[in-house]
Design a protein around this motif. Structure first.
Motif, PDB file in Angstrom:
ATOM      1  N   PRO A   1       0.824  -1.215   0.000  1.00  0.00           N
ATOM      2  CA  PRO A   1       0.000   0.000   0.000  1.00  0.00           C
ATOM      3  C   PRO A   1       0.853   1.257   0.000  1.00  0.00           C
ATOM      4  N   VAL A   2       2.117   1.119   0.440  1.00  0.00           N
ATOM      5  CA  VAL A   2       3.031   2.256   0.510  1.00  0.00           C
ATOM      6  C   VAL A   2       4.454   1.711   0.466  1.00  0.00           C
ATOM      7  N   THR A   3       5.352   2.452  -0.192  1.00  0.00           N
ATOM      8  CA  THR A   3       6.775   2.083  -0.200  1.00  0.00           C
ATOM      9  C   THR A   3       7.604   3.267   0.282  1.00  0.00           C
ATOM     10  N   THR A   4       7.848   4.221  -0.616  1.00  0.00           N
ATOM     11  CA  THR A   4       8.634   5.399  -0.225  1.00  0.00           C
ATOM     12  C   THR A   4       7.814   6.684  -0.263  1.00  0.00           C
ATOM     13  N   GLU A   5       6.499   6.555  -0.400  1.00  0.00           N
ATOM     14  CA  GLU A   5       5.651   7.739  -0.531  1.00  0.00           C
ATOM     15  C   GLU A   5       5.611   8.578   0.745  1.00  0.00           C
ATOM     16  N   ILE A   6       5.705   7.921   1.896  1.00  0.00           N
ATOM     17  CA  ILE A   6       5.755   8.626   3.166  1.00  0.00           C
ATOM     18  C   ILE A   6       6.922   8.071   3.971  1.00  0.00           C
ATOM     19  N   PRO A   7       7.521   8.838   4.870  1.00  0.00           N
ATOM     20  CA  PRO A   7       8.672   8.376   5.649  1.00  0.00           C
ATOM     21  C   PRO A   7       8.322   7.146   6.489  1.00  0.00           C
ATOM     22  N   PHE A   8       9.305   6.246   6.652  1.00  0.00           N
ATOM     23  CA  PHE A   8       9.035   5.016   7.397  1.00  0.00           C
ATOM     24  C   PHE A   8       8.783   5.278   8.878  1.00  0.00           C
ATOM     25  N   ASP A   9       9.192   6.453   9.387  1.00  0.00           N
ATOM     26  CA  ASP A   9       8.928   6.752  10.794  1.00  0.00           C
ATOM     27  C   ASP A   9       7.610   7.494  11.008  1.00  0.00           C
ATOM     28  N   ASP A  10       6.871   7.700   9.918  1.00  0.00           N
ATOM     29  CA  ASP A  10       5.537   8.293  10.012  1.00  0.00           C
ATOM     30  C   ASP A  10       4.572   7.213  10.523  1.00  0.00           C
ATOM     31  N   PRO A  11       3.752   7.486  11.545  1.00  0.00           N
ATOM     32  CA  PRO A  11       2.826   6.475  12.087  1.00  0.00           C
ATOM     33  C   PRO A  11       1.937   5.857  11.017  1.00  0.00           C
ATOM     34  N   ARG A  12       1.613   6.620   9.970  1.00  0.00           N
ATOM     35  CA  ARG A  12       0.767   6.098   8.905  1.00  0.00           C
ATOM     36  C   ARG A  12       1.445   4.947   8.171  1.00  0.00           C
ATOM     37  N   TYR A  13       2.762   5.013   8.068  1.00  0.00           N
ATOM     38  CA  TYR A  13       3.534   3.977   7.362  1.00  0.00           C
ATOM     39  C   TYR A  13       3.358   2.629   8.057  1.00  0.00           C
ATOM     40  N   LYS A  14       3.598   2.610   9.347  1.00  0.00           N
ATOM     41  CA  LYS A  14       3.461   1.369  10.107  1.00  0.00           C
ATOM     42  C   LYS A  14       2.028   0.863  10.089  1.00  0.00           C
ATOM     43  N   ASP A  15       1.070   1.770  10.237  1.00  0.00           N
ATOM     44  CA  ASP A  15      -0.337   1.381  10.277  1.00  0.00           C
ATOM     45  C   ASP A  15      -0.775   0.750   8.962  1.00  0.00           C
ATOM     46  N   GLN A  16      -0.433   1.369   7.846  1.00  0.00           N
ATOM     47  CA  GLN A  16      -0.850   0.844   6.545  1.00  0.00           C
ATOM     48  C   GLN A  16      -0.191  -0.500   6.242  1.00  0.00           C
ATOM     49  N   LEU A  17       1.103  -0.616   6.551  1.00  0.00           N
ATOM     50  CA  LEU A  17       1.782  -1.887   6.292  1.00  0.00           C
ATOM     51  C   LEU A  17       1.271  -2.986   7.224  1.00  0.00           C
ATOM     52  N   SER A  18       0.986  -2.655   8.463  1.00  0.00           N
ATOM     53  CA  SER A  18       0.474  -3.650   9.400  1.00  0.00           C
ATOM     54  C   SER A  18      -0.854  -4.219   8.904  1.00  0.00           C
ATOM     55  N   ARG A  19      -1.737  -3.338   8.464  1.00  0.00           N
ATOM     56  CA  ARG A  19      -3.035  -3.805   7.959  1.00  0.00           C
ATOM     57  C   ARG A  19      -2.862  -4.610   6.676  1.00  0.00           C
ATOM     58  N   PHE A  20      -1.900  -4.223   5.857  1.00  0.00           N
ATOM     59  CA  PHE A  20      -1.604  -4.962   4.625  1.00  0.00           C
ATOM     60  C   PHE A  20      -1.124  -6.381   4.938  1.00  0.00           C
ATOM     61  N   TYR A  21      -0.206  -6.515   5.876  1.00  0.00           N
ATOM     62  CA  TYR A  21       0.295  -7.840   6.230  1.00  0.00           C
ATOM     63  C   TYR A  21      -0.806  -8.696   6.859  1.00  0.00           C
ATOM     64  N   GLU A  22      -1.643  -8.091   7.678  1.00  0.00           N
ATOM     65  CA  GLU A  22      -2.736  -8.839   8.301  1.00  0.00           C
ATOM     66  C   GLU A  22      -3.706  -9.383   7.248  1.00  0.00           C
ATOM     67  N   SER A  23      -4.052  -8.555   6.265  1.00  0.00           N
ATOM     68  CA  SER A  23      -4.983  -9.011   5.227  1.00  0.00           C
ATOM     69  C   SER A  23      -4.331 -10.064   4.335  1.00  0.00           C
ATOM     70  N   SER A  24      -3.034  -9.942   4.080  1.00  0.00           N
ATOM     71  CA  SER A  24      -2.319 -10.941   3.278  1.00  0.00           C
ATOM     72  C   SER A  24      -2.295 -12.277   3.997  1.00  0.00           C
ATOM     73  N   VAL A  25      -2.063 -12.230   5.302  1.00  0.00           N
ATOM     74  CA  VAL A  25      -2.027 -13.452   6.111  1.00  0.00           C
ATOM     75  C   VAL A  25      -3.389 -14.147   6.105  1.00  0.00           C
ATOM     76  N   GLU A  26      -4.456 -13.394   6.259  1.00  0.00           N
ATOM     77  CA  GLU A  26      -5.783 -13.996   6.255  1.00  0.00           C
ATOM     78  C   GLU A  26      -6.071 -14.687   4.933  1.00  0.00           C
ATOM     79  N   ARG A  27      -5.609 -14.078   3.858  1.00  0.00           N
ATOM     80  CA  ARG A  27      -5.785 -14.665   2.519  1.00  0.00           C
ATOM     81  C   ARG A  27      -5.010 -15.977   2.407  1.00  0.00           C
ATOM     82  N   LEU A  28      -3.798 -16.008   2.901  1.00  0.00           N
ATOM     83  CA  LEU A  28      -2.974 -17.217   2.839  1.00  0.00           C
ATOM     84  C   LEU A  28      -3.543 -18.315   3.730  1.00  0.00           C
ATOM     85  N   ILE A  29      -4.006 -17.951   4.914  1.00  0.00           N
ATOM     86  CA  ILE A  29      -4.574 -18.939   5.829  1.00  0.00           C
ATOM     87  C   ILE A  29      -5.830 -19.573   5.235  1.00  0.00           C
ATOM     88  N   GLU A  30      -6.638 -18.781   4.584  1.00  0.00           N
ATOM     89  CA  GLU A  30      -7.850 -19.308   3.952  1.00  0.00           C
ATOM     90  C   GLU A  30      -7.517 -20.400   2.936  1.00  0.00           C
TER      91      GLU A  30
END
Length: 241
Positions: A65-94
């Motif tokens: 959802p994001v790579t270098t568009e916003i700084p990695f220390d921006d809270p939005r960066y961690k939040d967006q990637l965390s939700r991305f990994y969670e949704s990817s995991v649910e897809r794989l588990i299914e």
């Protein structure tokens, strides 16, 4: 029904013939293949395996959802990637719960600064997970220089170009052999840190190690742009017979 296994498969630095036999076998027999990529791009991992996948394979693309568009220390960066990994995991588990194995393509080694680690920690207690190691990009880089990177008791430090400049200079000064990764936008900072550490003349710049575009130059001669696949290297000069 038997639960499927999620395989984190190391592809190595970018050449198909530098994969392990196990990685090659899993990829060529995969029913489901997942891979990370930047939105709108194919992704390097997928390009590496071109021509290797079975005709009937199901491909699962995982677009960041994001790579270098916003700084990695921006809270939005961690939040967006965390939700991305969670949704990817649910897809794989299914898919695994339906009894299917999934091969997740991982550039280099899955446990060395790779995105798969973020899936692994979320998957490991929920479904079977197996990791296949791969040759790292830094190994391909020092091989490209034609010189051993460590001798005898040399200490090898792997540092990120994203580190604060003063800390980076300190790491460079204190180690015997050095690898600096994630240079990119930090190229000027890395240059200054090398000068501060007094080791600019020892450094080499390797671009696209083990790929067709491979290029090895003294760091002093490096251009003003660092490709994504670039590594800075200083060889150790330790004890030898």
């Amino acid at each position: 029904m038997t639960t499927g296994t999620i395989y984190g498969v190391g592809l190595g630095p970018g050449a198909q013939d530098l994969m392990s036999v196990r990685s090659d076998r899993l990829i060529r027999n995969a029913g489901y293949v997942a891979y990370f990529h930047k939105a709108g791009k194919t992704g390097h991992a997928r390009r590496i395996v071109e021509g290797m996948l079975p005709e009937n394979v199901v491909e699962l693309s995982m677009a960041y959802p994001v790579t270098t568009e916003i700084p990695f220390d921006d809270p939005r960066y961690k939040d967006q990637l965390s939700r991305f990994y969670e949704s990817s995991v649910e897809r794989l588990i299914e898919i695994a719960d339906a009894g299917h194995d999934v091969v997740v393509l991982c550039e280099g080694d899955p446990f060395f600064y790779g995105s798969f680690m973020h899936l692994y920690t979320r998957l490991v207690d929920r479904v079977p997970v197996s990791v296949v190691p791969g040759i790292t990009g830094m190994s391909a880089a020092w091989t490209a220089t034609g010189r051993p990177v460590t001798w005898g008791d040399d200490v090898l430090t792997v540092a990120m170009g994203t580190l604060p400049e003063d800390l980076l200079a300190e790491r460079i000064a204190q180690t015997d052999a050095l690898v600096v990764m994630k240079i990119g936008r930090n190229l000027d900072k890395v240059r200054r840190a090398l000068v501060t550490a007094g080791r600019e003349d020892e450094a080499w710049f390797i671009e696209y190690a083990a790929m067709d575009e491979e290029r090895v130059t003294p760091f002093r001669e490096a251009g003003q742009i660092a490709p994504y696949f670039s590594i800075l290297l200083i060889h150790g000069n330790g004890r030898r017979p």
